[in-house]
Design a protein around this motif. Structure first.
Motif, PDB file in Angstrom:
ATOM      1  N   ALA A  64       0.814  -1.224   0.000  1.00  0.00           N
ATOM      2  CA  ALA A  64       0.000   0.000   0.000  1.00  0.00           C
ATOM      3  C   ALA A  64       0.848   1.276   0.000  1.00  0.00           C
ATOM      4  CB  ALA A  64      -0.948   0.002   1.189  1.00  0.00           C
ATOM      5  N   ASP A  65       2.020   1.227   0.598  1.00  0.00           N
ATOM      6  CA  ASP A  65       2.874   2.418   0.632  1.00  0.00           C
ATOM      7  C   ASP A  65       3.395   2.803  -0.751  1.00  0.00           C
ATOM      8  OD1 ASP A  65       2.531   2.617   3.326  1.00  0.00           O
ATOM      9  OD2 ASP A  65       4.528   1.885   3.865  1.00  0.00           O
ATOM     10  N   PHE A  66       3.326   1.874  -1.697  1.00  0.00           N
ATOM     11  CA  PHE A  66       3.914   2.128  -3.009  1.00  0.00           C
ATOM     12  C   PHE A  66       2.893   2.186  -4.145  1.00  0.00           C
ATOM     13  CE2 PHE A  66       7.114   0.018  -0.381  1.00  0.00           C
ATOM     14  CZ  PHE A  66       8.028   1.056  -0.311  1.00  0.00           C
ATOM     15  N   CYS A  67       1.625   2.174  -3.808  1.00  0.00           N
ATOM     16  CA  CYS A  67       0.613   2.352  -4.855  1.00  0.00           C
ATOM     17  C   CYS A  67      -0.382   3.456  -4.497  1.00  0.00           C
ATOM     18  CB  CYS A  67      -0.104   1.035  -5.157  1.00  0.00           C
ATOM     19  SG  CYS A  67      -1.041   0.369  -3.804  1.00  0.00           S
ATOM     20  N   ASP A  68      -0.083   4.190  -3.435  1.00  0.00           N
ATOM     21  CA  ASP A  68      -0.912   5.322  -3.025  1.00  0.00           C
ATOM     22  C   ASP A  68      -0.082   6.593  -3.219  1.00  0.00           C
ATOM     23  OD1 ASP A  68      -1.946   7.453  -1.370  1.00  0.00           O
ATOM     24  OD2 ASP A  68      -3.220   5.950  -0.407  1.00  0.00           O
ATOM     25  N   ILE A  69      -0.527   7.460  -4.076  1.00  0.00           N
ATOM     26  CA  ILE A  69       0.234   8.658  -4.430  1.00  0.00           C
ATOM     27  C   ILE A  69       0.528   9.516  -3.210  1.00  0.00           C
ATOM     28  CG2 ILE A  69       0.120  10.844  -5.712  1.00  0.00           C
ATOM     29  CD1 ILE A  69      -1.267   9.283  -7.947  1.00  0.00           C
ATOM     30  N   ARG A  70      -0.445   9.668  -2.337  1.00  0.00           N
ATOM     31  CA  ARG A  70      -0.248  10.492  -1.140  1.00  0.00           C
ATOM     32  C   ARG A  70       0.868   9.914  -0.268  1.00  0.00           C
ATOM     33  NH1 ARG A  70      -3.299  14.476   0.524  1.00  0.00           N
ATOM     34  NH2 ARG A  70      -5.033  13.843  -0.783  1.00  0.00           N
ATOM     35  N   LYS A  71       0.887   8.598  -0.093  1.00  0.00           N
ATOM     36  CA  LYS A  71       1.916   7.963   0.725  1.00  0.00           C
ATOM     37  C   LYS A  71       3.294   8.066   0.078  1.00  0.00           C
ATOM     38  CE  LYS A  71      -1.207   4.772   3.047  1.00  0.00           C
ATOM     39  NZ  LYS A  71      -1.600   3.385   3.234  1.00  0.00           N
ATOM     40  N   ILE A  72       3.353   7.930  -1.223  1.00  0.00           N
ATOM     41  CA  ILE A  72       4.622   8.062  -1.934  1.00  0.00           C
ATOM     42  C   ILE A  72       5.170   9.475  -1.772  1.00  0.00           C
ATOM     43  CG2 ILE A  72       5.682   8.120  -4.236  1.00  0.00           C
ATOM     44  CD1 ILE A  72       3.738   5.825  -4.988  1.00  0.00           C
ATOM     45  N   LEU A  73       4.308  10.462  -1.961  1.00  0.00           N
ATOM     46  CA  LEU A  73       4.753  11.846  -1.837  1.00  0.00           C
ATOM     47  C   LEU A  73       5.171  12.170  -0.404  1.00  0.00           C
ATOM     48  CD1 LEU A  73       2.175  13.623  -4.167  1.00  0.00           C
ATOM     49  CD2 LEU A  73       4.591  13.136  -4.623  1.00  0.00           C
ATOM     50  N   LEU A  74       4.518  11.542   0.566  1.00  0.00           N
ATOM     51  CA  LEU A  74       4.913  11.725   1.966  1.00  0.00           C
ATOM     52  C   LEU A  74       6.341  11.238   2.196  1.00  0.00           C
ATOM     53  CD1 LEU A  74       2.036  11.040   4.457  1.00  0.00           C
ATOM     54  CD2 LEU A  74       4.119  12.290   4.965  1.00  0.00           C
ATOM     55  N   LYS A  75       6.687  10.103   1.590  1.00  0.00           N
ATOM     56  CA  LYS A  75       8.059   9.567   1.694  1.00  0.00           C
ATOM     57  C   LYS A  75       9.064  10.571   1.124  1.00  0.00           C
ATOM     58  CE  LYS A  75       7.095   5.256   3.030  1.00  0.00           C
ATOM     59  NZ  LYS A  75       7.323   4.856   4.387  1.00  0.00           N
ATOM     60  N   PHE A  76       8.736  11.162  -0.006  1.00  0.00           N
ATOM     61  CA  PHE A  76       9.636  12.136  -0.605  1.00  0.00           C
ATOM     62  C   PHE A  76       9.727  13.401   0.246  1.00  0.00           C
ATOM     63  CE2 PHE A  76       9.042   9.546  -4.418  1.00  0.00           C
ATOM     64  CZ  PHE A  76      10.354   9.452  -4.848  1.00  0.00           C
ATOM     65  N   GLN A  77       8.624  13.797   0.832  1.00  0.00           N
ATOM     66  CA  GLN A  77       8.629  14.976   1.709  1.00  0.00           C
ATOM     67  C   GLN A  77       9.518  14.725   2.927  1.00  0.00           C
ATOM     68  OE1 GLN A  77       7.210  17.867   0.849  1.00  0.00           O
ATOM     69  NE2 GLN A  77       8.199  18.749   2.626  1.00  0.00           N
ATOM     70  N   GLU A  78       9.416  13.522   3.495  1.00  0.00           N
ATOM     71  CA  GLU A  78      10.276  13.169   4.632  1.00  0.00           C
ATOM     72  C   GLU A  78      11.747  13.186   4.206  1.00  0.00           C
ATOM     73  OE1 GLU A  78       8.959   9.358   6.072  1.00  0.00           O
ATOM     74  OE2 GLU A  78       6.997  10.148   6.660  1.00  0.00           O
ATOM     75  N   TRP A  79      12.035  12.655   3.041  1.00  0.00           N
ATOM     76  CA  TRP A  79      13.402  12.646   2.526  1.00  0.00           C
ATOM     77  C   TRP A  79      13.927  14.072   2.409  1.00  0.00           C
ATOM     78  CZ3 TRP A  79      14.802  10.591  -3.034  1.00  0.00           C
ATOM     79  CH2 TRP A  79      16.183  10.668  -3.224  1.00  0.00           C
ATOM     80  N   LYS A  80      13.091  14.950   1.842  1.00  0.00           N
ATOM     81  CA  LYS A  80      13.526  16.336   1.648  1.00  0.00           C
ATOM     82  C   LYS A  80      13.800  17.015   2.979  1.00  0.00           C
ATOM     83  CE  LYS A  80      12.629  20.661  -0.501  1.00  0.00           C
ATOM     84  NZ  LYS A  80      11.944  21.458  -1.426  1.00  0.00           N
ATOM     85  N   PRO A 125      -8.426  12.702  -6.029  1.00  0.00           N
ATOM     86  CA  PRO A 125      -7.492  12.586  -4.899  1.00  0.00           C
ATOM     87  C   PRO A 125      -6.020  12.702  -5.308  1.00  0.00           C
ATOM     88  CG  PRO A 125      -9.149  10.854  -4.801  1.00  0.00           C
ATOM     89  CD  PRO A 125      -9.346  11.579  -6.093  1.00  0.00           C
ATOM     90  N   TRP A 126      -5.631  12.117  -6.428  1.00  0.00           N
ATOM     91  CA  TRP A 126      -4.232  12.198  -6.849  1.00  0.00           C
ATOM     92  C   TRP A 126      -3.834  13.627  -7.176  1.00  0.00           C
ATOM     93  CZ3 TRP A 126      -3.237  14.248 -11.570  1.00  0.00           C
ATOM     94  CH2 TRP A 126      -4.260  14.210 -12.519  1.00  0.00           C
ATOM     95  N   PHE A 127      -4.743  14.391  -7.753  1.00  0.00           N
ATOM     96  CA  PHE A 127      -4.458  15.780  -8.106  1.00  0.00           C
ATOM     97  C   PHE A 127      -4.252  16.602  -6.846  1.00  0.00           C
ATOM     98  CE2 PHE A 127      -5.265  20.130  -9.273  1.00  0.00           C
ATOM     99  CZ  PHE A 127      -4.749  20.247 -10.543  1.00  0.00           C
ATOM    100  N   ARG A 128      -5.130  16.392  -5.866  1.00  0.00           N
ATOM    101  CA  ARG A 128      -5.008  17.134  -4.602  1.00  0.00           C
ATOM    102  C   ARG A 128      -3.729  16.780  -3.864  1.00  0.00           C
ATOM    103  NH1 ARG A 128     -11.235  17.162  -2.467  1.00  0.00           N
ATOM    104  NH2 ARG A 128     -11.962  18.680  -3.981  1.00  0.00           N
ATOM    105  N   ALA A 129      -3.354  15.501  -3.889  1.00  0.00           N
ATOM    106  CA  ALA A 129      -2.123  15.068  -3.221  1.00  0.00           C
ATOM    107  C   ALA A 129      -0.911  15.751  -3.861  1.00  0.00           C
ATOM    108  CB  ALA A 129      -1.990  13.554  -3.288  1.00  0.00           C
ATOM    109  N   ILE A 130      -0.878  15.806  -5.182  1.00  0.00           N
ATOM    110  CA  ILE A 130       0.236  16.450  -5.871  1.00  0.00           C
ATOM    111  C   ILE A 130       0.232  17.947  -5.605  1.00  0.00           C
ATOM    112  CG2 ILE A 130       1.180  17.012  -8.146  1.00  0.00           C
ATOM    113  CD1 ILE A 130       0.202  14.207  -9.030  1.00  0.00           C
TER     114      ILE A 130
END
Length: 142
Positions: A64-80, A125-130
């Protein structure tokens, strides 16, 4: 050139044939040559249903962490936030569109802007997450 006169005559003839046969399914302005037969409509619907069914299965074996856009972007935000230099060196802003493309395309398979009750892209939802991720990116860069 008689071709300009021929087209209205054909339309008039087809309209008269439809009126005599009581055919009510015709929409004015559409060519009857372009209208689909009930068999073609059924075949199209079956094909569409098969594609939609297959699209539901694409990510069923993905965590689930790798097929949900919001979760993926959260990982990148944490990285940043944790490793900003590494994040910048990796050119993430150039990688994200290619990374998110398959996820977005799967969500857009059933989207039809020609339907009466279609969802606006901005409401998905994907648009809002981005959009939220982009806003967070801009705040961090300021």
């Amino acid at each position: 050139d008689n071709s300009a006169e021929f087209i209205p005559k054909c339309r008039t003839r087809r309209r008269q044939e439809r009126e005599q046969s009581g055919e009510a399914d015709h929409h004015e302005g559409l060519s009857s040559d372009e209208e689909l037969t009930p068999t073609e409509v059924d075949e199209f619907q079956k094909s569409k249903d098969n594609v939609l069914e297959d699209s539901r299965k694409i990510f069923e074996d993905v965590h689930a962490d790798f097929c949900d856009i919001r979760k993926i972007l959260l990982k990148f935000q944490e990285w940043k936030e944790k490793f900003p230099d590494s994040y910048c060196d990796a050119y993430i802003s150039f990688c994200l569109p290619k990374l998110l493309n398959p996820l977005i395309r799967v969500q857009l398979i059933s989207w039809n802007p020609l339907e009466q009750n279609f969802t606006e892209l901005e409401e998905m939802p994907w648009f809002r997450a981005i959009e939220e991720f982009s806003d967070a990116e801009n705040v961090c860069e300021s």
